[in-house]
Design an enzyme around this catalytic site. Structure first.
Site, PDB file in Angstrom:
ATOM      1  N   GLU A   1      14.175  68.246   8.400  1.00  0.00           N
ATOM      2  CA  GLU A   1      12.786  68.657   8.584  1.00  0.00           C
ATOM      3  C   GLU A   1      12.632  70.064   8.002  1.00  0.00           C
ATOM      4  O   GLU A   1      13.164  71.034   8.532  1.00  0.00           O
ATOM      5  CB  GLU A   1      12.403  68.662  10.065  1.00  0.00           C
ATOM      6  CG  GLU A   1      10.944  69.017  10.272  1.00  0.00           C
ATOM      7  CD  GLU A   1      10.550  69.029  11.740  1.00  0.00           C
ATOM      8  OE1 GLU A   1       9.439  68.575  12.058  1.00  0.00           O
ATOM      9  OE2 GLU A   1      11.362  69.507  12.561  1.00  0.00           O
TER      10      GLU A   1
ATOM     11  N   CYS B   1       4.735  68.672  12.714  1.00  0.00           N
ATOM     12  CA  CYS B   1       5.888  67.844  13.071  1.00  0.00           C
ATOM     13  C   CYS B   1       5.798  66.447  12.481  1.00  0.00           C
ATOM     14  O   CYS B   1       6.819  65.796  12.263  1.00  0.00           O
ATOM     15  CB  CYS B   1       6.026  67.765  14.593  1.00  0.00           C
ATOM     16  SG  CYS B   1       4.539  67.209  15.441  1.00  0.00           S
TER      17      CYS B   1
ATOM     18  N   LYS C   1       5.488  79.712  28.229  1.00  0.00           N
ATOM     19  CA  LYS C   1       6.041  80.655  27.257  1.00  0.00           C
ATOM     20  C   LYS C   1       5.575  80.252  25.868  1.00  0.00           C
ATOM     21  O   LYS C   1       6.022  79.245  25.325  1.00  0.00           O
ATOM     22  CB  LYS C   1       7.566  80.691  27.287  1.00  0.00           C
ATOM     23  CG  LYS C   1       8.133  81.871  26.475  1.00  0.00           C
ATOM     24  CD  LYS C   1       9.555  81.677  26.009  1.00  0.00           C
ATOM     25  CE  LYS C   1       9.658  80.909  24.728  1.00  0.00           C
ATOM     26  NZ  LYS C   1       9.108  81.636  23.539  1.00  0.00           N
TER      27      LYS C   1
ATOM     28  N   GLU D   1       8.858  66.868  22.735  1.00  0.00           N
ATOM     29  CA  GLU D   1       8.265  66.413  21.466  1.00  0.00           C
ATOM     30  C   GLU D   1       8.905  67.255  20.382  1.00  0.00           C
ATOM     31  O   GLU D   1       8.651  68.446  20.281  1.00  0.00           O
ATOM     32  CB  GLU D   1       6.740  66.582  21.500  1.00  0.00           C
ATOM     33  CG  GLU D   1       6.031  65.853  20.374  1.00  0.00           C
ATOM     34  CD  GLU D   1       5.714  66.750  19.201  1.00  0.00           C
ATOM     35  OE1 GLU D   1       6.532  66.737  18.235  1.00  0.00           O
ATOM     36  OE2 GLU D   1       4.692  67.438  19.227  1.00  0.00           O
TER      37      GLU D   1
END
Length: 501
Positions: A399, A302, A192, A268
């Site tokens: 983040e 990231c 997906k 992750e």
């Protein structure tokens, strides 16, 4: 001064015709059962690129059935490793033949720089296939010498049907990082892609069929996380889920896996990576690394070095040069080779980044440069640098996933290590110093999965990548990634005249 460019005269000619907008299941492009579609948006303008078939639970069921049949009855898990390798190598060649189109799809769908996709990311995707093709015929267990009178050995077998859920910041790259090792292991899969960026995944599915990947081995179902993603994560006939994305979504996926068939999960997740610059650093090189670390891919990385700690002896000069270079950074059309930063991926992310910039101002951080939008359409944001950061500020802890840097001064190595570890994340970190003792001490002290010394974003297929703490677990890249998709079976037989028990 940060500027918005409109691209070169030929940029519009590089925008490809969108060929694939349907679900890819069992080797064919098909409409979703509901007939629903969703828009994928060009972040340069906010305009609709295409309407994509929207997969839901029922479509995931069909895709998983195709993958399960391909695993249980099809040729892929049973092919010799050398034959799987041959097909993967052919696919790599086809990727390179279609590099311009793959790169352009990510440029218009994700706002990524076309020249970086064309010259770096697409060739790297082909090389990822080649790396795991080289491992496909080297999968074997061990012969074991037991302490009792038995003969034993282990078999490494493909795990089964894998559900891959990929992020929107590196659509093409993450597709191949997940698909290549699982294919080499002999697994089948349903993938997906992020709803913001489905185009390159669908095109790659087409290329996989051209390369000779059997029907049902790779299935691509675009859709939304709460529907298609949730169905994939909780499906009883999926043996593993591999996810890259936010920590919040990672928690949901783990819960779904636990509540269903206790499938294996690798995650992750987010990061708030520190870059520590010591007094002995070359200031020009250090400023370049710091800017690259936060502005590459418009900060949608990231491992972006969103927290930069600079030792007090060079701090003032570093800050001055950093701001000068940030103001000269070129923001604009990602097809323009002179542009260094494209638009944020979509309106939601654009507004999220701007809200964090406002938080930084309200919390008392000093805005050194940036903080505003660029242009009157699309999702462009100036490179933004805050100083006088407190470590409890949102911009120092959350983040942001955008071009926003938090800059802080430090005195001692111990202080820098403490600040670097003052985060719930642990994905990566950078160290800039000429002192080997300092580099070794700090690299062993920071709790993060990857440490870069005097470099940044130094990835490689042969270097394992993954996080500590709330940045997740399980490794991409390297042979560790291959072993995520294998399971160990032990086989024991008695030796001649030995007791059975």
């Amino acid at each position: 001064m940060t500027s918005l460019t409109n691209g070169d005269a030929g940029s519009l000619n590089k925008v490809p015709t969108i060929k694939f907008t349907k679900l890819f299941i069992n080797g064919d492009f098909v409409d979703s059962l509901s007939g629903k579609t969703f828009e994928t948006i060009d972040p340069r303008t906010g305009d609709v690129i295409a309407r994509i078939s929207e997969g839901d639970k029922e479509d995931i069921d069909i895709a998983v059935k195709a993958a399960r049949h391909a695993f249980d009855n099809g040729p892929w898990p049973r092919l010799p490793g050398s034959e799987r390798a041959r097909i993967l190598l052919k696919w790599a060649e086809i990727i390179e033949e279609n590099a311009e189109e793959l790169a352009a799809l990510d440029a218009i769908d994700a706002g990524k720089l076309y020249h970086m996709c064309r010259n770096v990311e697409v060739p790297a995707a082909a090389n990822t296939l080649r790396y795991y093709a080289g491992a496909a015929d080297k999968i074997h267990g061990e012969v074991l010498k037991m302490s009792r009178e038995f003969h034993a050995y282990t078999l490494l077998e493909p795990l089964g049907v894998v559900g891959h859920i990929t992020p929107w910041n590196f659509p093409n790259t993450m597709f191949y990082i997940k698909v290549a090792p699982s294919l080499a292991a002999g697994c089948t899969m349903v993938l997906k892609p992020a709803e913001q960026t489905p185009l390159s995944a669908l095109f790659s599915a087409h290329l996989a069929k051209l390369a000779g990947i059997p029907d049902g081995v790779i299935n691509v179902v675009p859709g939304f996380g709460p529907t298609a993603g949730a169905a994939l994560s909780s499906h009883m006939d999926v043996d593993k889920v591999s996810f890259t994305g936010s920590t919040q979504t990672g928690r949901v996926i783990m819960q779904a896996a636990a509540k269903s068939n206790l499938k294996q999960v690798s995650l992750e997740l987010g990061g708030k990576s520190p870059l520590i610059i010591f007094d002995d650093a070359d200031i020009d090189k250090a400023t370049e690394l710091a800017l690259l670390g936060i502005l590459y891919n418009k900060g949608e990385v990231c491992v972006a070095s969103s927290r930069v700690f600079v030792q007090e002896g060079i701090y003032d000069e570093f800050e001055k040069k950093l701001v000068e270079k940030a103001k000269a950074w070129v923001v604009g059309d990602p097809f323009d080779p002179k542009v260094q930063q494209g638009p944020q991926v979509d309106k939601e992310q654009f507004e999220k980044v701007l809200s964090y910039i406002e938080h930084g101002k309200k919390e008392g951080a000093t805005l050194l440069t940036g903080g505003k939008t660029v242009g009157n359409k699309g999702y462009f944001i100036e490179p933004t640098i805050f100083s006088n950061i407190r470590e409890d500020m949102l911009i120092a802890q959350d983040e942001i996933f955008g071009p926003v840097m938090a800059l802080k001064k430090f005195k001692t190595t111990e202080e820098a290590i403490k600040s670097a570890n003052n985060t719930k994340y642990g994905l990566a970190a950078g160290i800039v110093t000429k002192n080997l003792d300092t580099a070794n001490t700090v690299s062993r002290s920071i709790r993060a999965g990857t440490i870069w010394i005097n470099c940044y974003f130094a990835f490689g297929d042969d270097v394992p990548f993954g996080g500590y703490k709330m940045s997740g677990f399980g490794k991409d890249h390297g042979l560790e990634a291959l072993h995520k998709y294998l399971q160990v079976k032990s086989v024991v037989t008695p030796l001649y005249n030995s007791p059975w028990l």
